[in-house]
Design a protein around this motif. Structure first.
Motif, PDB file in Angstrom:
ATOM      1  N   LEU A 294      43.068  32.470  69.218  1.00  0.00           N
ATOM      2  CA  LEU A 294      43.884  33.395  70.072  1.00  0.00           C
ATOM      3  C   LEU A 294      43.551  34.752  70.723  1.00  0.00           C
ATOM      4  O   LEU A 294      43.935  35.132  71.866  1.00  0.00           O
TER       5      LEU A 294
ATOM      6  N   TRP B 206      51.694  35.181  71.676  1.00  0.00           N
ATOM      7  CA  TRP B 206      51.043  34.078  71.090  1.00  0.00           C
ATOM      8  C   TRP B 206      51.344  33.833  69.727  1.00  0.00           C
ATOM      9  O   TRP B 206      51.458  32.754  69.384  1.00  0.00           O
TER      10      TRP B 206
ATOM     11  N   LYS C  84      54.766  33.331  68.448  1.00  0.00           N
ATOM     12  CA  LYS C  84      55.085  32.030  68.541  1.00  0.00           C
ATOM     13  C   LYS C  84      54.676  30.992  67.753  1.00  0.00           C
ATOM     14  O   LYS C  84      55.341  29.995  67.054  1.00  0.00           O
ATOM     15  N   GLN C  85      53.249  31.433  67.447  1.00  0.00           N
ATOM     16  CA  GLN C  85      52.576  30.694  66.101  1.00  0.00           C
ATOM     17  C   GLN C  85      53.220  30.813  64.905  1.00  0.00           C
ATOM     18  O   GLN C  85      53.507  29.682  64.372  1.00  0.00           O
TER      19      GLN C  85
END
Length: 312
Positions: free
Chosen positions: A155, A290, A293-294
């Motif tokens: 990421l 991100w 969300k993970q």
């Protein structure tokens, strides 16, 4: 979630949508500029000829244009150089023929006492230079993703590449707007900014990683936002001081350097501002969204895990 910098509270995450909106609007404007105005490609990327002059006296663009007009030529580009502008690089779109080159060399050898050198770039070489420049950027991007993924995680690598592409596109869009010639030094400036920007981004990411370890338990978006805000405040002074130091050097080159490197210095100045902006307000904010969300997905999967089965 705010933190103090110079006795002022700053909450970068709170304004993330503004940063994304600004970058999105600028990217859209940049695409429109490229589709309408295009890039002012120099002879490094298009077929053309370049005549390098050396004069015993200082030169001006008007004098050079008049000299070429006397023998029936109209230069497409004139760049002055040397301590007293005694040197000039004159570009022509389209390859000059042998007779034309001989006529130019004879005229200026008679006028200035030095026969000018003439270099030509045919369409094949220009296309190859453009292709190699694109390949260089792609190779650099892949290498950065691999390096950042190994050192941090995937990421981080993806966020860093998005920021780098943003920086490169920022420079290209401004050059399209101003119709400044794009040449090999321009590509060198873009690659320089890629290296500078990724270094600044990695410093910020490294601070985020250290603060993640200190936080010990990060469960949701608010926890992540607190870590990112703290990290950005801690690296803010370093980022500002570093970019100002390099900006002063690039500005000196732009003001006092010759015409031949002025576009290089301008690209550096634009890229330095864009690189600092993307490192602070784009790459870290993208990673935050991100990563949140993970974490949410992992939490959801853990809650959905059948009773009696171990969680991962």
């Amino acid at each position: 979630m705010s933190f103090n910098f110079q006795n002022r509270e700053i909450d970068f995450v709170q304004h993330r949508k503004k940063f994304f909106a600004f970058s999105g609007i600028f990217s859209l404007v940049g695409i429109i500029l490229l589709l309408t105005l295009g890039l002012n490609l120099g002879i490094d990327f298009e077929s053309g000829s370049r005549v390098d002059l050396l004069s015993p006296e200082p030169l001006t663009q008007d004098v050079i244009m008049e000299e070429f007009a006397q023998i029936g030529f109209t230069p497409d580009d004139v760049q002055l150089g040397g301590d007293q502008n005694e040197m000039a690089s004159v570009g022509f779109i389209g390859v000059l023929g042998p007779d034309e080159i001989n006529e130019i060399q004879a005229h200026f050898a008679s006028e200035y006492g030095h026969e000018p050198s003439v270099s030509t770039v045919d369409p094949i070489i220009g296309a190859e230079l453009a292709r190699n420049a694109l390949i260089s950027v792609l190779i650099a991007s892949v290498g950065i993703i691999i390096y950042v993924t190994i050192r941090f995680e995937l990421l981080y690598g993806i966020a860093a590449i998005v920021a780098l592409l943003h920086d490169a596109f920022f420079i290209i869009a401004v050059f399209s707007l101003l119709q400044i010639e794009v040449n090999v030094p321009f590509i060198a400036a873009v690659l320089t900014i890629v290296g500078y920007s990724i270094n600044d981004t990695i410093v910020t990411f490294d601070r985020i990683r250290e603060n993640m370890k200190l936080a010990k338990r990060v469960k949701d978006f608010d926890d992540l936002a607190r870590v990112v805000n703290k990290s950005l405040v801690q690296t803010l002074a370093r980022s500002i001081n570093t970019v100002l130091t390099v900006v002063f050097a690039a500005a000196a080159i732009f003001i006092f350097g010759g015409e031949a490197i002025r576009s290089f210095a301008l690209a550096l100045l634009i890229g330095l501002v864009a690189g600092t902006y993307s490192s602070m307000f784009l790459a870290s904010q993208l990673w935050l969204i991100w990563k949140a969300k993970q974490l949410k997905k992992k939490k959801f999967n853990s809650q959905q895990q059948p009773e009696g089965e171990p969680t991962v």
